[in-house]
Design a protein around this motif. Structure first.
Motif, mmCIF file in Angstrom:
data_model
loop_
_atom_site.group_PDB
_atom_site.id
_atom_site.type_symbol
_atom_site.label_atom_id
_atom_site.label_comp_id
_atom_site.label_asym_id
_atom_site.label_seq_id
_atom_site.Cartn_x
_atom_site.Cartn_y
_atom_site.Cartn_z
ATOM 1 N N ASN A 1 -3.313 -12.084 -10.035
ATOM 2 C CA ASN A 1 -3.016 -10.703 -10.404
ATOM 3 C C ASN A 1 -3.276 -9.770 -9.225
ATOM 4 O O ASN A 1 -4.393 -9.724 -8.711
ATOM 5 C CB ASN A 1 -3.881 -10.268 -11.581
ATOM 6 N N VAL A 2 -2.258 -9.016 -8.835
ATOM 7 C CA VAL A 2 -2.352 -8.112 -7.691
ATOM 8 C C VAL A 2 -1.773 -6.756 -8.073
ATOM 9 O O VAL A 2 -0.716 -6.685 -8.722
ATOM 10 C CB VAL A 2 -1.601 -8.673 -6.470
ATOM 11 N N ILE A 3 -2.457 -5.704 -7.666
ATOM 12 C CA ILE A 3 -1.969 -4.341 -7.869
ATOM 13 C C ILE A 3 -2.025 -3.607 -6.536
ATOM 14 O O ILE A 3 -3.087 -3.513 -5.912
ATOM 15 C CB ILE A 3 -2.821 -3.576 -8.906
ATOM 16 N N LEU A 4 -0.876 -3.091 -6.078
ATOM 17 C CA LEU A 4 -0.807 -2.221 -4.911
ATOM 18 C C LEU A 4 -0.496 -0.823 -5.414
ATOM 19 O O LEU A 4 0.501 -0.625 -6.116
ATOM 20 C CB LEU A 4 0.278 -2.686 -3.935
ATOM 21 N N MET A 5 -1.342 0.134 -5.074
ATOM 22 C CA MET A 5 -1.124 1.475 -5.619
ATOM 23 C C MET A 5 -1.557 2.538 -4.622
ATOM 24 O O MET A 5 -2.270 2.255 -3.654
ATOM 25 C CB MET A 5 -1.899 1.652 -6.920
ATOM 26 N N GLY A 6 -1.093 3.763 -4.869
ATOM 27 C CA GLY A 6 -1.519 4.869 -4.039
ATOM 28 C C GLY A 6 -0.402 5.848 -3.754
ATOM 29 O O GLY A 6 0.683 5.802 -4.343
ATOM 30 N N ASP A 7 -0.700 6.750 -2.829
ATOM 31 C CA ASP A 7 0.279 7.709 -2.349
ATOM 32 C C ASP A 7 1.011 7.049 -1.188
ATOM 33 O O ASP A 7 0.494 6.967 -0.077
ATOM 34 C CB ASP A 7 -0.424 8.995 -1.905
ATOM 35 N N MET A 8 2.225 6.584 -1.466
ATOM 36 C CA MET A 8 2.997 5.866 -0.453
ATOM 37 C C MET A 8 3.805 6.818 0.434
ATOM 38 O O MET A 8 4.404 6.375 1.408
ATOM 39 C CB MET A 8 3.944 4.866 -1.124
ATOM 40 N N ASN A 9 3.858 8.110 0.053
ATOM 41 C CA ASN A 9 4.614 9.102 0.821
ATOM 42 C C ASN A 9 6.062 8.698 1.028
ATOM 43 O O ASN A 9 6.719 9.132 1.981
ATOM 44 C CB ASN A 9 3.941 9.368 2.171
ATOM 45 N N THR A 10 6.577 7.876 0.139
ATOM 46 C CA THR A 10 7.925 7.349 0.277
ATOM 47 C C THR A 10 8.991 8.388 -0.053
ATOM 48 O O THR A 10 8.766 9.286 -0.877
ATOM 49 C CB THR A 10 8.108 6.126 -0.634
ATOM 50 N N ASP A 11 10.142 8.251 0.586
ATOM 51 C CA ASP A 11 11.308 9.046 0.214
ATOM 52 C C ASP A 11 12.208 8.277 -0.749
ATOM 53 O O ASP A 11 13.227 8.803 -1.201
ATOM 54 C CB ASP A 11 12.119 9.407 1.470
ATOM 55 N N GLU A 12 11.841 7.038 -1.059
ATOM 56 C CA GLU A 12 12.653 6.201 -1.941
ATOM 57 C C GLU A 12 12.380 6.529 -3.413
ATOM 58 O O GLU A 12 11.229 6.647 -3.820
ATOM 59 C CB GLU A 12 12.352 4.720 -1.707
ATOM 60 N N PHE A 13 13.445 6.628 -4.182
ATOM 61 C CA PHE A 13 13.305 6.789 -5.615
ATOM 62 C C PHE A 13 13.276 5.411 -6.260
ATOM 63 O O PHE A 13 13.873 4.453 -5.752
ATOM 64 C CB PHE A 13 14.438 7.640 -6.177
ATOM 65 N N ALA A 14 12.604 5.305 -7.382
ATOM 66 C CA ALA A 14 12.349 3.999 -8.000
ATOM 67 C C ALA A 14 13.632 3.246 -8.317
ATOM 68 O O ALA A 14 13.664 2.021 -8.247
ATOM 69 C CB ALA A 14 11.514 4.182 -9.265
ATOM 70 N N THR A 15 14.690 3.967 -8.664
ATOM 71 C CA THR A 15 15.944 3.305 -9.023
ATOM 72 C C THR A 15 16.874 3.115 -7.829
ATOM 73 O O THR A 15 17.991 2.618 -7.980
ATOM 74 C CB THR A 15 16.676 4.125 -10.107
ATOM 75 N N GLU A 16 16.405 3.500 -6.635
ATOM 76 C CA GLU A 16 17.244 3.396 -5.436
ATOM 77 C C GLU A 16 16.507 2.683 -4.314
ATOM 78 O O GLU A 16 16.725 2.966 -3.128
ATOM 79 C CB GLU A 16 17.686 4.799 -4.983
ATOM 80 N N THR A 17 15.634 1.757 -4.679
ATOM 81 C CA THR A 17 14.823 1.063 -3.678
ATOM 82 C C THR A 17 15.681 0.163 -2.804
ATOM 83 O O THR A 17 16.524 -0.586 -3.306
ATOM 84 C CB THR A 17 13.733 0.228 -4.373
#
Length: 334
Positions: free
Chosen positions: A209-225
């Motif tokens: 079980n692995v969880i990566l989380m945080g403020d990724m500062n990404t410009d990617e939207f979840a449905t457009e990865t």
């Protein structure tokens, strides 16, 4: 060079040991990732950069206001695991924890190790109600340093959690992080995302079980990865294998905006390994139940339009607690 020697070192994570007596399994594990926006107290004697001194709370009254706002959010969500970004240091976590003093229901343990962002002096930390058995930072190995697909994570912390015993024991590795900001730093975030993924690859391949989380500062939207983007790289879309791809919980939200920041961006993420999404019918284990963005706990009157350089000039009764909104994922233990 001293800098390279430090880069090559692997700092002990205290992640490999196992608790002799694990905490009992809760009915649910609630995970919250939240950028608290410059959670700096009003004392600047331990700040060295001009930016950190500028962005700290201007007065004790302002600092008490900030603490009260963060406290309210924690009380309402009551996360089992709380990952915070843009905190000043361990002391501010101590101050927050003191607001729950003598309350058994909010008996949090603090996990913090100072990072290396000396420009902002921002850091990340974890607070846990149960399950925490170890925490630490990790630095690049010589091979990882020489691989130019990687870039150092200056603000991150690993935590290992265990609940239950015997066949029903659940072990979870969490990495809370804050990646490079600004749109022109996308290539740097991709390299940071690649390194984070390298560090957890073996755990994922073993079905842990692995969880990566945080403020990724990404410009990617979840449905457009995209496979070559920062979130796509962290998920694992840049490799042909599909069975080790992480699950972006943000895609489950019904709200088509899914924004976690006042500017409409989806900067924040909680990514889960497949073992936390697919329920094992043969044993009790943790499995994904729901995701929510708790804007309602942060917005005071109406959503602020801007915080840049004006945060402390907004009247306290109107000022939103943060420019980010808490991202909350609930796992069922069943």
């Amino acid at each position: 060079m001293i800098r390279r020697a430090i880069s090559f070192a692997v700092v002990g994570l205290a992640l490999l040991g196992s608790a002799a007596f694990a905490d009992p399994p809760p009915e649910q594990v609630v995970i919250c990732s939240w950028n608290t926006e410059w959670m700096f107290d009003n004392y600047d004697g331990d700040n060295f950069s001009d930016l950190a001194k500028k962005m700290k709370a201007p007065s004790r009254e302002d600092w008490d206001w900030k603490l009260a706002g963060v406290e309210k959010v924690v009380r309402e969500i009551k996360p089992t695991i709380l990952g915070l970004q843009e905190i000043e240091n361990q002391r501010v976590l101590f101050y927050l924890n003191q607001r729950f003093k003598d309350e058994a229901a909010y008996k949090y343990r603090i996990a913090f190790i100072e990072g290396t962002d000396y420009f902002t002096e921002q850091d990340v930390g974890l607070m846990a109600l149960s399950g925490l058995i170890g925490f630490g930072r990790r630095e690049m190995s010589k091979e990882e340093f020489e691989d130019k697909r990687n870039m150092a994570l200056t603000k991150h912390i690993f935590g290992t959690f265990e609940w239950g015993t015997g066949a029903d024991k659940e072990r979870v590795t969490v990495c809370n992080m804050h990646l490079r900001a600004r749109g022109d730093a996308t290539n740097l975030r991709v390299r940071q995302a690649h390194l984070a993924r390298v560090w957890v690859n073996e755990l994922i391949k073993k079905g842990e079980n692995v969880i990566l989380m945080g403020d990724m500062n990404t410009d990617e939207f979840a449905t457009e990865t995209k496979p070559d983007g920062d979130i796509g790289t962290m998920i694992g879309l840049d490799t042909p294998e599909k069975d080790d791809d992480l699950f972006d919980t943000l895609v489950e939200l019904k709200d088509p905006k899914r924004h976690t920041h006042l500017n409409g961006q989806q900067y924040d993420r909680i990514l889960l390994s497949r073992s936390l999404v697919e329920d094992d019918p043969n044993r009790k284990d943790l499995s994904f139940k729901s995701v929510a963005i708790r804007r309602d706990l942060v917005i005071r009157k109406e959503q602020d339009k801007d915080h840049m350089d004006i945060f402390w000039s907004i009247p306290a009764e109107e000022r939103d607690t943060s420019d980010h909104y808490p991202l909350v994922v609930t796992l069922d233990y069943k």
